[in-house]
Design a protein around this motif. Structure first.
Motif, mmCIF file in Angstrom:
data_model
loop_
_atom_site.group_PDB
_atom_site.id
_atom_site.type_symbol
_atom_site.label_atom_id
_atom_site.label_comp_id
_atom_site.label_asym_id
_atom_site.label_seq_id
_atom_site.Cartn_x
_atom_site.Cartn_y
_atom_site.Cartn_z
ATOM 1 N N TYR A 226 1.279 -1.646 0.057
ATOM 2 C CA TYR A 226 0.337 -0.356 -0.070
ATOM 3 C C TYR A 226 0.879 0.998 0.360
ATOM 4 O O TYR A 226 1.688 1.026 0.951
ATOM 5 C CB TYR A 226 -1.107 -0.160 1.288
ATOM 6 N N SER B 130 0.204 5.778 -0.586
ATOM 7 C CA SER B 130 0.333 6.798 -1.213
ATOM 8 C C SER B 130 0.707 7.779 -1.406
ATOM 9 O O SER B 130 2.153 7.895 -0.298
ATOM 10 C CB SER B 130 -1.076 7.113 0.039
ATOM 11 N N ASP C 44 -3.448 6.494 -4.217
ATOM 12 C CA ASP C 44 -3.125 5.810 -3.656
ATOM 13 C C ASP C 44 -3.464 4.501 -3.648
ATOM 14 O O ASP C 44 -3.960 4.412 -5.058
ATOM 15 C CB ASP C 44 -4.027 5.841 -1.681
ATOM 16 N N ASN C 45 -2.440 3.556 -3.690
ATOM 17 C CA ASN C 45 -2.946 2.533 -4.096
ATOM 18 C C ASN C 45 -2.436 0.871 -3.806
ATOM 19 O O ASN C 45 -1.567 0.631 -2.230
ATOM 20 C CB ASN C 45 -1.042 2.276 -5.618
ATOM 21 N N ASP D 96 -1.921 -3.259 -3.743
ATOM 22 C CA ASP D 96 -1.416 -3.966 -4.684
ATOM 23 C C ASP D 96 -1.438 -5.615 -3.364
ATOM 24 O O ASP D 96 -0.928 -4.949 -2.632
ATOM 25 C CB ASP D 96 0.136 -3.704 -5.249
ATOM 26 N N SER E 5 -3.886 -4.789 -9.069
ATOM 27 C CA SER E 5 -3.682 -3.065 -8.450
ATOM 28 C C SER E 5 -4.795 -2.966 -8.189
ATOM 29 O O SER E 5 -5.609 -2.370 -9.091
ATOM 30 C CB SER E 5 -3.096 -2.589 -8.750
ATOM 31 N N ASP E 6 -4.781 -1.695 -6.623
ATOM 32 C CA ASP E 6 -6.332 -1.234 -6.818
ATOM 33 C C ASP E 6 -5.919 0.459 -6.909
ATOM 34 O O ASP E 6 -5.468 0.942 -5.895
ATOM 35 C CB ASP E 6 -6.951 -1.367 -5.693
ATOM 36 N N HIS E 7 -6.320 1.442 -8.078
ATOM 37 C CA HIS E 7 -6.053 2.715 -7.822
ATOM 38 C C HIS E 7 -6.967 3.420 -7.945
ATOM 39 O O HIS E 7 -8.377 3.228 -7.995
ATOM 40 C CB HIS E 7 -4.998 2.674 -9.083
ATOM 41 N N SER E 8 -7.109 4.368 -6.671
ATOM 42 C CA SER E 8 -7.706 5.624 -6.042
ATOM 43 C C SER E 8 -8.234 6.251 -7.600
ATOM 44 O O SER E 8 -9.364 6.740 -7.763
ATOM 45 C CB SER E 8 -7.210 6.607 -5.736
ATOM 46 N N THR F 82 -9.148 -0.093 -11.174
ATOM 47 C CA THR F 82 -8.454 -2.105 -10.753
ATOM 48 C C THR F 82 -7.517 -2.698 -11.872
ATOM 49 O O THR F 82 -8.177 -2.591 -13.067
ATOM 50 C CB THR F 82 -8.970 -2.665 -10.099
ATOM 51 N N ALA G 94 -0.269 3.439 -13.947
ATOM 52 C CA ALA G 94 -0.946 4.455 -13.903
ATOM 53 C C ALA G 94 -0.681 5.958 -14.088
ATOM 54 O O ALA G 94 -0.270 6.376 -13.543
ATOM 55 C CB ALA G 94 -1.697 4.077 -11.898
ATOM 56 N N GLU H 90 -5.182 3.949 -17.483
ATOM 57 C CA GLU H 90 -3.616 3.119 -17.026
ATOM 58 C C GLU H 90 -3.160 3.091 -18.968
ATOM 59 O O GLU H 90 -3.968 3.192 -19.337
ATOM 60 C CB GLU H 90 -3.754 2.424 -15.971
#
Length: 971
Positions: A543, A545, A575-576, A578, A606-609, A613, A641, A713
């Motif tokens: 994680y 940010s 924030d991201n 993974d 990955s889950d990018h704000s 995803t 991203a 992305e």
């Protein structure tokens, strides 16, 4: 593989071999590019390793000084760059794909970024503690996360230092300038009965500035400007003076009738007489110039006058840096080890640009004047000759106050009296990190850490001009004498009282911070055993940010200031999260032509704000055929991203250089569709009265650049295949020969960038076939406007997911060494050659790809030679070592030829650079070193349009021959 005795080697990572006579090391290790630790690990991705001595033997003050010379690196904005200056920061750019498309790590962990693009400023890396640098020049997103599209640069530091070390170095150019001084001290030792180790490093470095006027190649401007210290009058196409009035005035200067155009630009001599600027079309030459020769940009004179602004610029930025770093680890017990580190750096750099041109954006008081001052005819300082010309006007420009002879007129000026534009940038950077790692009873490894960092920059800008203050002086009936002592005479005189300098001058202070928080945990070990070996597995979560805040001075955000670009506040955060896994499967072992075959797969989610995803993944094969031949190959899906700058940057003032298609001497105005181009120019706002003699008189245009919160992305597919060959011979002459050959292919889709001004203008004027009807309302034509005199204003460049970038090539490395007979020492040779087969860009989807390989342009990182090489020869005799290093940069054509095949702009020939160095271990405690960089004083290659200083100062040596000496004392 390591090959032979090389005190400053660049090597290719392969099997972890033992030097002759050393016991076999059974400790598991992790190589950059993987999370799985093994005793016999080999790199499946091509990894180039630079050891610490390489930096010392080249006298590098900052890490990028040496790393930029590697063939896999395209030099980007360096810490010495003045314009663009990057405020003294230094970034790395792998494969020419951009500093924001590679990831910089410290001991395999993320480092606090240096700016809103997320790129790391390598100034903060403690050079004194570098053990080695491992460079993966291929996608690595599955292992390390977003940004690792082009690869990874991993700085690995010494972690077991004991004792005390002091080092000093001094560098000076052959001309006696460009001095660099550095010193650092390292203290370290074990504690807790050998269970722990702590290291403290304190360093200081200083670099002197060099002005562009100090070198012949940079003391003349290679691009044009329409801002002169003597001021200029620009005629309105809707209210031109009469040709008779022009001829009458210039007849008094002995200039024949018709030699000065009535729609041309006029400026002022020291005696306040007029001179005609001329035009780039060569239809009119400069007439009656009486000013100093030092003001003339000689490359364009006498066809037209342009001001030589270069001597006020810096060639090399001054830099001062102090740093401190500390590292500690402690074995809590047999299963757990605690570790921590801190980095701190304080450094400052000062850039200097030519005195402020004003205005550079749309007039904040009178928008109708465009990027000019609006001067009333009542101004008492107007020279009599100019007043006569103004009085002959009979038309009406509705964007200006008045009509006919009483109408205001447009003017510009460069405020030399305020001195150069100076930006002093001071950085404070820190990062603290702490964590625990250890082993489980089943032999699995685990590692958990957290890190927090902050980069703060304070920038002081001097030399700005308030447009509204100048307008008040110009509009005053007394010329501004009632507002400040003496008022403001902008016609010829550059004198301005101290009170008036304070009245129009502005100092701005900008504040910038970047904060990052990181938490990561990983677990790795063997799952089970197959006939060919253990199946290795790694899993983890990350994680981070990032938060960026930029607060410009209120003066800059008001739009009233000319000089440094107007800027708006920028606040953004991303924030991201993974999760990732990696699996190594041994497929075959101990078979004919297959001593071992291993497959490694990796996956990251990955889950990018902002980008949502997305996955990234990899598949790699390693095939040890025989002892002397190992094959390797990989496929990687890398994902990047968008960064904070690309997402949230406001639309700020920019001044890119571009060729105006409406200029009468442009290729489009002379082409088969010239009539349609001419009509489109008129529809855009260029007056019909001047269209047939309209010329662009300033290479820089008014533009707005900014971010886009709707970006997604970008995705890259990276392929590599290669071989590592070791010598099959046992004799001393060839047993230390190794060779690696690796092919790479990288394809990026949906690349995030902004359209170039040339592309926007070309699309508007159908240069690419996208506006066949020459529609003034086409999407590309709506991206910019025209001022009342015809020049381009408000060209909009926002970040977008555009087309694709594709590049491919071959990296080859050879290492050889042998011990000379009769105890005469040891020699070794290290050679790295990169051949780039292709570098193609499709700026917009559906457009054809343009081939940029073998070209050089006007942006950092644009130098893309087909061939690059670095060759290092080393001779060691007892405690002494001598080294010769050669670098080759292939010939390149001008990037303008790629965009416009009709362009006649020249490129640059091939270049060789040679460096020599030597060192001597005088005693066990004392060593000394020295060397010469750019041994044969090769001059930089010149071209236009250049990055800066008529060249690319990050690719070519701009200082000349340099000497360095240094000494280290260890206790």
């Amino acid at each position: 593989m390591l090959a032979g005795v090389c005190a400053a080697c660049v090597t290719t990572a392969g099997a972890q071999e033992q030097a002759a006579g050393e016991p076999l090391q059974l400790e598991e290790i992790v190589v950059t590019g993987s999370r799985i630790a093994r005793q016999d690990y080999v790199s499946t991705s091509p990894v180039t390793t630079v050891n610490a001595e390489a930096f010392r033997q080249t006298g590098a003050l900052t890490p990028e000084n040496f790393l930029n010379t590697l063939p896999q690196v395209s030099p980007d904005v360096s810490s010495g760059s003045n314009n663009p200056d990057n405020n003294g920061r230094a970034n790395l750019n792998l494969r020419g794909l951009g500093a924001n498309r590679n990831l910089v790590l410290l001991n395999g962990r993320r480092v606090i970024p240096g700016d809103n693009t997320g790129a790391v400023d390598v100034n903060i890396i403690p050079t004194a503690l570098i053990d080695r640098v491992e460079v993966i020049s291929g996608g690595a997103s599955a292992v390390y996360g977003a940004d690792a599209v082009a690869g990874v640069v991993n700085f690995i530091l010494k972690d077991d230092f004991e004792g005390a070390l002091a080092d000093m170095q001094y560098t000076i150019s052959e001309k006696g300038d460009g001095k660099e001084k550095s010193a650092y001290a390292v203290l370290g030792g074990n504690f807790g009965n050998g269970r722990g180790n702590a290291v403290l490093n304190i360093g200081w470095a200083e670099r002197d500035e060099i002005g562009k006027g100090e070198r012949d190649f940079s003391d003349q401007a290679g691009s044009t400007t329409s801002y002169y210290p003597s001021g200029s009058y620009v005629a309105s196409g809707l209210n031109l003076p009469s040709q008779a009035a022009i001829d009458s005035v210039f007849a008094r200067y002995n200039v024949g009738a018709g030699k000065v155009a009535r729609n041309g630009t006029l400026s002022f001599n020291p005696d306040r007489s007029l001179f005609a600027v001329g035009s780039s079309s060569a239809a009119y030459d400069v007439q009656n110039y009486k000013g100093p020769d030092s003001d003339i940009a000689q490359a364009f004179y006498p066809n037209f006058f342009s001001y030589n602004f270069e001597p006020q610029n810096k060639l090399i930025l001054p830099l001062e840096r102090t740093s401190a770093s500390g590292f500690a680890n402690y074995e809590v017990n047999d299963w757990v080890e605690a570790y921590g580190q801190f980095l701190y750096a304080n450094y400052s750099a000062t850039s200097s640009l030519a005195s402020s041109p004003a205005p550079t954006g749309t007039n904040s008081v009178d928008a109708g004047a465009g990027v000019f001052f609006s001067v009333p005819v009542s101004n008492p300082f107007i020279p009599a000759d100019l007043r006569q010309i103004l009085a002959s006007r009979t038309g009406d420009d509705p964007t200006l106050a008045g009509v006919g002879a009483s109408e205001d007129f447009r003017a510009r000026k460069r405020f030399n009296v305020l001195g150069p534009r100076v930006a002093e940038s001071r950085f404070d950077v820190y990062q603290v990190l702490g964590g625990f790692k250890g082993r489980l009873p089943n032999g699995w490894r685990w590692d958990v850490y957290g890190a927090s960092g902050k980069t703060s920059m304070t920038e002081i800008q001097r030399g700005n001009v308030s447009v509204s203050a100048v307008e008040r002086l110009l509009d005053a009936q007394d010329g501004g004498a009632s507002l400040c002592q003496g008022g403001f005479n902008m016609f010829g005189s550059n004198d301005l009282s101290v009170e008036c300098q304070q009245y129009v001058g502005r100092t701005a202070k900008n504040l910038e911070t970047y904060e990052q928080e990181v938490v990561e945990g990983s677990l790795s070990g063997d799952l089970f055993e197959l006939p060919a070996g253990n199946v290795g597995f790694a899993i983890g979560a990350l994680y981070y940010s990032n938060r960026f805040d930029f607060e410009p001075d209120s003066l800059l955000s008001s739009g009233d200031v000319a000089g440094f670009s107007a800027q708006n506040p920028l606040h953004g955060a991303i924030d991201n999260t993974d999760v990732y896994a990696e699996l190594l499967i041994p497929l075959v072992k101990d078979l004919p032509l297959a001593q071992s075959v291993n497959f490694t797969g990796g996956f990251r989610y990955s889950d990018h704000s902002s980008a949502g995803t997305f996955p990234s993944y990899k598949g790699e094969m390693d095939w040890q055929m025989i002892d002397q031949l190992r094959m390797r190959g990989s496929y990687q899906r890398a994902v990047r991203a968008p960064n904070i700058f690309e997402l949230f940057s406001p639309q700020d003032e920019d001044n890119p250089e571009v060729d105006d298609p409406c200029s009468v001497n442009s290729a489009l105005r002379r082409g088969p569709n010239a009539a349609q181009v001419r009509q489109l120019c008129i529809q855009q706002g260029i007056p019909a009265a001047v269209i047939d003699s309209y010329t662009q008189f300033n290479a820089q245009i008014d533009a707005l650049a900014g971010g886009n919160p709707n970006l997604h992305e970008e995705k890259a597919d990276t392929y590599t295949i290669g071989a590592v060959i070791t010598s099959p011979f046992d004799n001393s002459l060839f047993e230390r020969f190794t060779m690696s050959v690796d092919y790479y292919n990288i394809s990026i889709k949906g690349a995030i960038d902004s359209l170039s001004p040339d592309t926007i203008l070309g699309a508007c004027f159908n240069a690419d076939g996208t506006n066949p009807t020459y529609d003034v309302n086409s999407a590309s034509c709506r991206r910019f406007g025209r001022s009342g005199v015809g020049d381009i204003v408000g060209l909009l460049q926002i970040a977008e997911n555009l087309g694709s970038i594709k590049t491919s090539g071959i990296d080859t490395q050879l290492d050889w060494g042998t011990e000379l007979p009769n105890g005469l020492g040891d020699v070794s040779l290290n050679t790295i050659v990169t051949w780039v087969d292709s570098y193609r860009i499709q700026e917009l989807k559906g457009q054809p790809f343009l081939e940029y390989i073998g070209s050089i342009g006007d942006d950092p990182g644009d130098a893309l030679p087909e061939w690059k090489a670095a060759i290092t020869g080393t001779y060691v005799y007892g405690p002494a070592m001598a080294q010769m290093r050669a670098r080759y940069i292939g010939a390149m054509r001008n990037e303008n030829v790629v965009v416009d095949p009709t362009s006649t702009d020249g490129g640059v020939p091939a270049t060789w650079y040679f460096d020599a160095s030597a060192s001597w271990q005088v005693t066990e405690e004392l060593s000394i070193r020295g060397g010469v960089n750019n041994l044969f004083d090769k001059k930089p290659r010149l071209y236009t349009d250049s990055v800066d200083s008529n060249t690319d100062p990050s690719t070519y040596h701009v200082i000349g021959r340099r000497f360095f000496v240094g000494a280290s004392v260890k206790f």
